[in-house]
Design an enzyme around this catalytic site. Structure first.
Site, PDB file in Angstrom:
ATOM      1  N   PHE A   5       5.085   2.596  -2.121  1.00  0.00           N
ATOM      2  CA  PHE A   5       6.303   3.135  -2.736  1.00  0.00           C
ATOM      3  C   PHE A   5       6.816   2.256  -3.870  1.00  0.00           C
ATOM      4  CE2 PHE A   5      10.177   0.751  -1.787  1.00  0.00           C
ATOM      5  CZ  PHE A   5       9.734  -0.191  -0.869  1.00  0.00           C
ATOM      6  N   LYS A   6       6.378   0.997  -3.923  1.00  0.00           N
ATOM      7  CA  LYS A   6       6.877   0.106  -4.977  1.00  0.00           C
ATOM      8  C   LYS A   6       6.524   0.613  -6.375  1.00  0.00           C
ATOM      9  CE  LYS A   6       7.486  -3.993  -2.188  1.00  0.00           C
ATOM     10  NZ  LYS A   6       7.081  -3.511  -0.848  1.00  0.00           N
TER      11      LYS A   6
END
Ligand SMILES: *Cc1c(COP(=O)(O)O)cnc(C)c1O
Length: 468
Positions: free
Chosen positions: A114-115
């Protein structure tokens, strides 16, 4: 629109506009920047998200945090570019698991975690600001795995920035290392340090504290205390909730948590008008936040290595932003609490602060055996594999106590192919990686091995940076 002002949680740093806060990262008093007040979105605006693309929602949600610093037209271009490289056209697709449970896939970006959602945007915003100002910057960061790859992928070939990522030699997975070492762009560099992750972090801290080096290289940081990273994550809370019927329909979220950045974005969404009933802090056995919610005492412990390494954290830096809120934005109180943490390794919240925290947050701890069991059970029920971080989120969601009819959305923070060891332990078989990752694994690696020594690392960076 006008200027949006950013203030430090410790109250002693200069007040900055959006772009200056973006480029500063940490505030000069050691605090974290937050906007002077939370923007709010109308019910009509939130309802309109049901028919909008992820990029369109991002512009509506994020522009109020930027004001005059970034024109809306320019933000439209930046957002479109940032999310064009995601594998799924919805960017963060939402899957119905049945029984009021939903699954928000945040792992369709280039490095499968998700980063990417925040880093792809942050890199472009930073580069845009620097180019417009005729400035350059050198980004340095330490990584135990996910952040380094996401940063390198996002900043590769950006004009005004050179990136140096330090990682502990021999201590990251093959996929994670190759994500950092295969990009051949001349502005990205991977430094393999003869030491541990803590050594890498200490070296980065040492470089920021070396005032001469810091200004000579125009150092900038991109770790999760940078306001723009938290901000960029607000979008998917709105996107998911609108699909489920917000603002009419209240929603809960379960968030695999380490540094408290991702879940704090959910808190901000609630302040902006999203009807969030509960934010579930899902932790592995590094459970400082679960202990804090139970007792009101925030006390660091030894870090335990787990199958969900991106959550192996004992000091959740972004929790300071929540403390600022639940103390009624009392910067001197935050200074006292953070001072105690540094000096004696703990602080105590007041009853009122704890009640305000519990009003929105709950917490559950999922141990190692349970994580594997959840991974297996999930596959049996839904027919696909999940990564160990996401499994912690699913396990905590199952324990949540919610009012009838409130859907629970679990944030799926990484693709299972990124954590092959845990996947093999749970399933006795591998997870299939997307083709672009399989291709990447075949490419040539490029890295510089350096000693665990500040001078040696600074010299390596001086030699390679394009800064004049
Ligand atoms: C970074 C990370 C987390 C933790 O997110 P925070 O914002 O630090 O709470 C969870 N899962 C994965 C896969 C991550 O990479």
């Amino acid at each position: 629109m006008s200027r949006v002002k950013y203030i430090s949680t410790r109250g002693k740093a200069p007040i900055l506009g959006f772009e200056d806060a973006l480029l500063a990262g940490l505030a000069r008093d050691g605090g974290l920047y937050v906007p002077e007040r939370w923007p709010s979105l109308s019910e009509a605006m939130i309802a309109s998200f049901q028919d909008k693309s992820f990029a369109e929602i991002a512009v509506d949600v994020l522009h109020p945090f930027m004001g005059d610093d970034v024109s809306r037209d320019r933000l439209v271009e930046i957002v479109n570019e940032a999310y064009a490289g995601f594998e799924h056209e919805a960017v963060t697709p939402l899957t119905d698991l049945g029984g009021g449970q939903y699954f928000l896939e945040l792992y369709h970006g280039p490095t499968l975690a998700f980063k990417d959602v925040a880093m792809q945007l942050l890199a472009r915003l930073m580069d845009d600001a620097l180019v417009r100002r005729g400035n350059r910057a050198t980004i340095i960061g330490a990584t135990s795995g996910d952040t380094g790859g996401a940063a390198i992928e996002a900043f590769r070939s950006r004009e005004a920035v050179d990136v140096f990522i330090l990682f502990p030699h021999g201590r990251v997975s093959d996929v994670q290392r190759k994500q950092m070492t295969t990009p051949q762009d001349t502005n990205v560099h991977t430094l393999s340090v003869d030491g541990t992750f803590d050594d890498c972090q200490a070296l980065v801290k040492g470089m920021f504290n070396d005032v001469t080096f810091r200004s000579e290289m125009a150092l900038a940081g991109v770790n999760s205390i940078n306001w723009a990273r938290v901000m960029a994550q607000i979008t998917y809370y709105f996107a998911a909730a609108a699909q489920l019927g917000a603002p009419r329909q209240p929603i809960a979220f379960s968030v695999p948590t380490g540094n408290f950045g991702d879940i704090f974005a959910g808190y901000v969404a609630a302040q902006m008008g999203l009807p969030v009933v509960q934010l579930m802090i899902a932790t592995n056995v590094n459970d400082i936040l679960a202990r804090t919610l139970a007792s009101g005492v925030y006390e660091t412990d030894k870090v335990i290595a787990t199958q969900s390494p991106s959550m192996d954290i004992q000091v959740s830096s972004n929790f300071e932003r929540l403390l600022f809120e639940v103390t009624g934005r009392d910067a001197s109180r935050v200074r006292a609490l953070m001072g105690a943490l540094t000096q004696v390794g703990r602080f105590e919240m007041t009853d009122n602060e704890l009640q305000l925290t519990r009003a929105l947050f709950a917490a559950e701890r999922i141990d190692e055996a349970a994580t594997l069991e959840i991974m297996r059970r999930f596959h049996e029920a839904h027919g696909f594999k999940i990564d160990p971080h996401t499994a912690v989120g699913i396990g905590a969601a199952e324990k949540a106590v919610l009012p009838d009819g409130v859907p629970m959305v679990t944030l799926a923070t990484a693709h299972p192919a990124k954590f092959p060891k845990a996947v093999l332990a749970a399933y006795d078989s591998e997870a299939v990686a997307p083709q672009h990752v399989l291709d990447m694994l075949q490419q040539e690696e490029r890295l510089t091995q350096v000693a665990n020594d500040l001078m040696a690392v600074e010299n390596a960076i001086r030699e390679k940076a394009r800064l004049v």
